[in-house]
Design an enzyme around this catalytic site. Structure first.
Site, short mmCIF file in Angstrom:
data_model
loop_
_atom_site.label_atom_id
_atom_site.label_comp_id
_atom_site.label_asym_id
_atom_site.label_seq_id
_atom_site.Cartn_x
_atom_site.Cartn_y
_atom_site.Cartn_z
N GLU A 1 -50.46 -67.64 4.52
CA GLU A 1 -51.99 -68.18 4.39
C GLU A 1 -52.63 -68.09 3.18
O GLU A 1 -53.59 -68.71 2.88
CB GLU A 1 -52.50 -67.70 5.80
CG GLU A 1 -53.82 -68.40 5.98
CD GLU A 1 -54.42 -68.02 7.26
OE1 GLU A 1 -55.41 -68.50 7.68
OE2 GLU A 1 -53.87 -66.94 7.84
N HIS B 1 -27.30 -59.86 11.17
CA HIS B 1 -26.46 -60.42 11.91
C HIS B 1 -27.04 -62.05 12.24
O HIS B 1 -26.35 -62.80 12.55
CB HIS B 1 -25.74 -59.89 13.36
CG HIS B 1 -25.79 -58.50 13.42
ND1 HIS B 1 -24.45 -58.08 12.71
CD2 HIS B 1 -26.28 -57.29 13.57
CE1 HIS B 1 -24.16 -56.69 12.96
NE2 HIS B 1 -25.66 -56.45 13.13
N LYS C 1 -57.76 -77.03 12.69
CA LYS C 1 -58.77 -77.05 13.72
C LYS C 1 -59.68 -78.11 13.93
O LYS C 1 -60.22 -78.48 15.25
CB LYS C 1 -59.63 -75.50 13.25
CG LYS C 1 -59.04 -74.24 13.46
CD LYS C 1 -59.80 -73.16 12.88
CE LYS C 1 -59.26 -71.86 12.90
NZ LYS C 1 -60.11 -70.82 12.17
#
Length: 310
Positions: free
Chosen positions: A160, A186, A301
């Site tokens: 961010e 893995h 938003k």
């Protein structure tokens, strides 16, 4: 609803945290809590709520209108950088953590940096900046399950803060990836070793897990090849896996560096928090971006509000 069903109103304290005061997820959960517990904020139930937000925000005004206890976040501290502010300190203190030690660890590292004793941080930021196009993916490989949340926070902090449009109008950034050892050996190691050489990897290992659990001296039929580890602690095994993984990357030309923490405690976690906040800030400054805003997030938003208000 499953979490709420485990709580009792009489023994619960609800902390509402939103820097802007209007975070839709936070306010929606708060409304759900009010409804579920039938909180009467005009009466004594207001003592069951604490608000942490910017001074003067809509949430701050809400708290003032009901005389609810509130703590304010400094204006120049963004949400992802706020863990050492009231956002982190208040809940952690209430949960019984030694927040004085947390802040002490962070403060001591900051003092050493300005005293010129932590030049490696500047060197690391410079390396990231100079190689941001060649090595645009930065992996944090933490060899301790207890560091999972710190690793997730790093992903948010780095992503961010660093992914921006720079002062010349160019889109820049580096992609953070958080892994936990030895589990993710893995699931991801194959890609790092034989995939594109576009990654740096930082390893974090714990010197002392403060757990002396020993692998029993038991030999199992047909899998005797694992007996070499019998009698050693899991501490030894996990750190040996970390060392082996790092060596395998170096042997294949992948740039790595390492951070060793003596043990997991508040002081050392405070040091790690300020370390990554400073590393992010330094790298962002070199990239000529505003490390502390998030216009891309704000756009999402805005669209959400518009779509749900139709």
């Amino acid at each position: 609803s499953q979490t709420l069903s485990k709580l009792e109103k009489e023994t619960s304290l609800f902390i509402v945290i939103s820097k802007s005061g209007g975070t839709i997820e936070t306010t929606s959960i708060f409304k759900t809590v009010i409804d579920h517990f039938k909180l009467d904020l005009d009466a004594k139930d207001k003592e069951r709520v604490i608000v942490i937000t910017d001074a003067g925000s809509s949430l701050s005004q809400f708290a003032d209108s009901y005389s609810i206890k509130q703590f304010n976040i400094p204006d120049n501290v963004g949400g992802r950088f706020s863990v050492l502010s009231a956002v982190g300190i208040v809940p952690l203190t209430l949960a019984g953590y030694d927040t004085e030690a947390l802040l002490s660890g962070a403060g001591a590292f900051l003092d050493r940096l300005f005293a010129g004793e932590e030049k490696h941080l500047l060197e690391k930021a410079c390396y990231y900046y100079e190689n941001s196009k060649k090595l645009p993916i930065n992996v944090l490989f933490s060899y301790a399950n207890n560091l999972e949340n710190l690793t997730k926070w790093y992903v948010q902090l780095w992503g961010e803060s660093i992914g921006k449009i720079d002062s010349t109008g160019k889109s820049v950034g580096m992609t953070p990836i958080g892994l936990i050892g030895a589990v993710d050996q893995h699931s991801f190691l194959q890609l790092v070793i034989e995939g594109p050489k576009d990654k740096t990897v930082t390893f974090i290992n714990i010197e002392d897990f403060e757990n002396d659990l020993i692998i029993p001296d038991i030999s199992l039929k047909h899998i005797e090849k694992t007996d070499f580890i019998n009698g050693k602690t899991f501490n030894v095994l996990i750190n040996a896996q970390c060392d082996a993984t790092r060596q395998s990357l170096r042997d294949n030309g992948v740039p790595t560096d390492g951070i060793t923490i003596s043990k997991i405690n508040e002081e050392n976690i405070g040091t790690m928090i300020i370390y990554y906040e400073l590393l992010t800030s330094l790298t962002g400054a070199m990239m000529k971006i505003n490390t502390y805003d998030q216009p891309g997030v704000e756009l999402g938003k805005t669209i959400l509000y518009a779509n749900l208000n139709k």
